[in-house]
Design a protein around this motif. Structure first.
Motif, PDB file in Angstrom:
ATOM      1  N   GLU A   9     -49.532 -63.369  57.273  1.00 52.51           N
ATOM      2  CA  GLU A   9     -49.953 -63.347  55.874  1.00 52.51           C
ATOM      3  C   GLU A   9     -50.069 -64.761  55.302  1.00 52.51           C
ATOM      4  O   GLU A   9     -51.048 -65.089  54.628  1.00 52.51           O
ATOM      5  CB  GLU A   9     -48.974 -62.534  55.035  1.00 52.51           C
ATOM      6  CG  GLU A   9     -48.993 -61.055  55.348  1.00 52.51           C
ATOM      7  CD  GLU A   9     -47.838 -60.291  54.728  1.00 52.51           C
ATOM      8  OE1 GLU A   9     -48.010 -59.071  54.531  1.00 52.51           O
ATOM      9  OE2 GLU A   9     -46.771 -60.887  54.440  1.00 52.51           O
ATOM     10  N   LEU A  10     -49.068 -65.608  55.594  1.00 52.90           N
ATOM     11  CA  LEU A  10     -49.109 -66.974  55.070  1.00 52.90           C
ATOM     12  C   LEU A  10     -50.216 -67.776  55.738  1.00 52.90           C
ATOM     13  O   LEU A  10     -50.927 -68.536  55.068  1.00 52.90           O
ATOM     14  CB  LEU A  10     -47.758 -67.668  55.236  1.00 52.90           C
ATOM     15  CG  LEU A  10     -47.676 -69.078  54.665  1.00 52.90           C
ATOM     16  CD1 LEU A  10     -48.038 -69.096  53.178  1.00 52.90           C
ATOM     17  CD2 LEU A  10     -46.302 -69.672  54.895  1.00 52.90           C
ATOM     18  N   ALA A  11     -50.385 -67.613  57.030  1.00 52.61           N
ATOM     19  CA  ALA A  11     -51.456 -68.325  57.736  1.00 52.61           C
ATOM     20  C   ALA A  11     -52.821 -67.958  57.142  1.00 52.61           C
ATOM     21  O   ALA A  11     -53.653 -68.836  56.909  1.00 52.61           O
ATOM     22  CB  ALA A  11     -51.417 -68.010  59.226  1.00 52.61           C
ATOM     23  N   ALA A  12     -53.028 -66.684  56.873  1.00 54.26           N
ATOM     24  CA  ALA A  12     -54.299 -66.242  56.276  1.00 54.26           C
ATOM     25  C   ALA A  12     -54.466 -66.819  54.876  1.00 54.26           C
ATOM     26  O   ALA A  12     -55.561 -67.255  54.501  1.00 54.26           O
ATOM     27  CB  ALA A  12     -54.360 -64.720  56.238  1.00 54.26           C
ATOM     28  N   ALA A  13     -53.390 -66.847  54.092  1.00 50.71           N
ATOM     29  CA  ALA A  13     -53.458 -67.368  52.724  1.00 50.71           C
ATOM     30  C   ALA A  13     -53.778 -68.862  52.703  1.00 50.71           C
ATOM     31  O   ALA A  13     -54.469 -69.340  51.810  1.00 50.71           O
ATOM     32  CB  ALA A  13     -52.145 -67.103  51.996  1.00 50.71           C
ATOM     33  N   LEU A  14     -53.280 -69.600  53.705  1.00 55.25           N
ATOM     34  CA  LEU A  14     -53.517 -71.048  53.767  1.00 55.25           C
ATOM     35  C   LEU A  14     -54.759 -71.395  54.585  1.00 55.25           C
ATOM     36  O   LEU A  14     -55.094 -72.572  54.729  1.00 55.25           O
ATOM     37  CB  LEU A  14     -52.301 -71.758  54.359  1.00 55.25           C
ATOM     38  CG  LEU A  14     -51.007 -71.656  53.561  1.00 55.25           C
ATOM     39  CD1 LEU A  14     -49.867 -72.343  54.305  1.00 55.25           C
ATOM     40  CD2 LEU A  14     -51.175 -72.248  52.169  1.00 55.25           C
ATOM     41  N   HIS A  15     -55.419 -70.388  55.152  1.00 58.37           N
ATOM     42  CA  HIS A  15     -56.617 -70.581  55.980  1.00 58.37           C
ATOM     43  C   HIS A  15     -56.327 -71.446  57.194  1.00 58.37           C
ATOM     44  O   HIS A  15     -57.091 -72.370  57.525  1.00 58.37           O
ATOM     45  CB  HIS A  15     -57.782 -71.159  55.164  1.00 58.37           C
ATOM     46  CG  HIS A  15     -58.126 -70.337  53.977  1.00 58.37           C
ATOM     47  ND1 HIS A  15     -58.788 -69.137  54.080  1.00 58.37           N
ATOM     48  CD2 HIS A  15     -57.875 -70.521  52.658  1.00 58.37           C
ATOM     49  CE1 HIS A  15     -58.934 -68.627  52.878  1.00 58.37           C
ATOM     50  NE2 HIS A  15     -58.382 -69.439  51.998  1.00 58.37           N
ATOM     51  N   VAL A  16     -55.208 -71.166  57.861  1.00 63.98           N
ATOM     52  CA  VAL A  16     -54.844 -71.840  59.105  1.00 63.98           C
ATOM     53  C   VAL A  16     -54.441 -70.772  60.121  1.00 63.98           C
ATOM     54  O   VAL A  16     -54.257 -69.615  59.773  1.00 63.98           O
ATOM     55  CB  VAL A  16     -53.682 -72.842  58.919  1.00 63.98           C
ATOM     56  CG1 VAL A  16     -54.068 -73.951  57.955  1.00 63.98           C
ATOM     57  CG2 VAL A  16     -52.410 -72.150  58.461  1.00 63.98           C
ATOM     58  N   THR A  17     -54.297 -71.166  61.371  1.00 68.84           N
ATOM     59  CA  THR A  17     -53.837 -70.235  62.397  1.00 68.84           C
ATOM     60  C   THR A  17     -52.311 -70.169  62.367  1.00 68.84           C
ATOM     61  O   THR A  17     -51.655 -71.090  61.863  1.00 68.84           O
ATOM     62  CB  THR A  17     -54.280 -70.690  63.797  1.00 68.84           C
ATOM     63  OG1 THR A  17     -53.622 -71.921  64.105  1.00 68.84           O
ATOM     64  CG2 THR A  17     -55.798 -70.855  63.879  1.00 68.84           C
ATOM     65  N   PRO A  18     -51.735 -69.111  62.923  1.00 71.20           N
ATOM     66  CA  PRO A  18     -50.273 -69.050  63.014  1.00 71.20           C
ATOM     67  C   PRO A  18     -49.694 -70.239  63.782  1.00 71.20           C
ATOM     68  O   PRO A  18     -48.625 -70.746  63.446  1.00 71.20           O
ATOM     69  CB  PRO A  18     -50.012 -67.732  63.747  1.00 71.20           C
ATOM     70  CG  PRO A  18     -51.162 -66.871  63.346  1.00 71.20           C
ATOM     71  CD  PRO A  18     -52.344 -67.820  63.305  1.00 71.20           C
ATOM     72  N   ARG A  19     -50.394 -70.722  64.801  1.00 71.51           N
ATOM     73  CA  ARG A  19     -49.922 -71.886  65.563  1.00 71.51           C
ATOM     74  C   ARG A  19     -49.900 -73.137  64.674  1.00 71.51           C
ATOM     75  O   ARG A  19     -48.960 -73.925  64.728  1.00 71.51           O
ATOM     76  CB  ARG A  19     -50.816 -72.106  66.784  1.00 71.51           C
ATOM     77  CG  ARG A  19     -50.436 -73.307  67.591  1.00 71.51           C
ATOM     78  CD  ARG A  19     -49.111 -73.100  68.288  1.00 71.51           C
ATOM     79  NE  ARG A  19     -48.714 -74.345  68.920  1.00 71.51           N
ATOM     80  CZ  ARG A  19     -47.480 -74.779  68.992  1.00 71.51           C
ATOM     81  NH1 ARG A  19     -46.496 -74.062  68.515  1.00 71.51           N
ATOM     82  NH2 ARG A  19     -47.203 -75.919  69.565  1.00 71.51           N
ATOM     83  N   THR A  20     -50.926 -73.326  63.872  1.00 75.67           N
ATOM     84  CA  THR A  20     -50.949 -74.465  62.950  1.00 75.67           C
ATOM     85  C   THR A  20     -49.829 -74.338  61.930  1.00 75.67           C
ATOM     86  O   THR A  20     -49.181 -75.328  61.588  1.00 75.67           O
ATOM     87  CB  THR A  20     -52.317 -74.562  62.242  1.00 75.67           C
ATOM     88  OG1 THR A  20     -53.327 -74.767  63.231  1.00 75.67           O
ATOM     89  CG2 THR A  20     -52.343 -75.689  61.227  1.00 75.67           C
ATOM     90  N   LEU A  21     -49.571 -73.131  61.474  1.00 76.33           N
ATOM     91  CA  LEU A  21     -48.472 -72.893  60.540  1.00 76.33           C
ATOM     92  C   LEU A  21     -47.150 -73.325  61.174  1.00 76.33           C
ATOM     93  O   LEU A  21     -46.330 -73.982  60.535  1.00 76.33           O
ATOM     94  CB  LEU A  21     -48.438 -71.422  60.140  1.00 76.33           C
ATOM     95  CG  LEU A  21     -47.431 -71.030  59.071  1.00 76.33           C
ATOM     96  CD1 LEU A  21     -47.682 -71.783  57.772  1.00 76.33           C
ATOM     97  CD2 LEU A  21     -47.495 -69.537  58.831  1.00 76.33           C
ATOM     98  N   HIS A  22     -46.950 -72.978  62.441  1.00 79.65           N
ATOM     99  CA  HIS A  22     -45.740 -73.388  63.157  1.00 79.65           C
ATOM    100  C   HIS A  22     -45.634 -74.912  63.193  1.00 79.65           C
ATOM    101  O   HIS A  22     -44.569 -75.481  62.940  1.00 79.65           O
ATOM    102  CB  HIS A  22     -45.755 -72.825  64.579  1.00 79.65           C
ATOM    103  CG  HIS A  22     -44.657 -73.342  65.443  1.00 79.65           C
ATOM    104  ND1 HIS A  22     -43.354 -72.921  65.314  1.00 79.65           N
ATOM    105  CD2 HIS A  22     -44.656 -74.274  66.420  1.00 79.65           C
ATOM    106  CE1 HIS A  22     -42.605 -73.565  66.191  1.00 79.65           C
ATOM    107  NE2 HIS A  22     -43.380 -74.392  66.875  1.00 79.65           N
ATOM    108  N   THR A  23     -46.743 -75.581  63.473  1.00 80.03           N
ATOM    109  CA  THR A  23     -46.758 -77.047  63.511  1.00 80.03           C
ATOM    110  C   THR A  23     -46.408 -77.630  62.147  1.00 80.03           C
ATOM    111  O   THR A  23     -45.656 -78.606  62.054  1.00 80.03           O
ATOM    112  CB  THR A  23     -48.130 -77.562  63.973  1.00 80.03           C
ATOM    113  OG1 THR A  23     -48.402 -77.021  65.277  1.00 80.03           O
ATOM    114  CG2 THR A  23     -48.175 -79.072  64.026  1.00 80.03           C
TER     115      THR A  23
END
Length: 76
Positions: A9-23
């Motif tokens: 949900e957060l990755a979609a809201a920020l327009h990034v991938t889950p992997r980028t979110l982890h980074t």
């Protein structure tokens, strides 16, 4: 009860991938998530709203692509 956002949900809201979110978490560019149980991590909506109100992560706002400019100036 506070509202939360999952990784997807957060990755979609920020327009990034889950992997980028982890980074972004590892590099300290976004607020730390909260662990629920042994495997589930979530972010509090209030924490993310506060983060975005204060400018968020500058890298998330830039849309420039890395690399060398095209020889034809990028026009297609």
């Amino acid at each position: 009860m506070s509202m939360t956002l999952s990784v997807k949900e957060l990755a979609a809201a920020l327009h990034v991938t889950p992997r980028t979110l982890h980074t972004l978490v590892v590099t300290g560019q976004i607020p730390m998530p909260v662990r629920i149980g042994q495997r589930r991590i979530v972010w509090r909506v209030a924490d993310i709203e506060k983060f975005l109100e204060h400018g968020g992560t500058p890298g998330l706002q830039q849309k420039a692509r890395p690399g060398r400019p095209r020889k034809n100036g990028g026009a297609s």
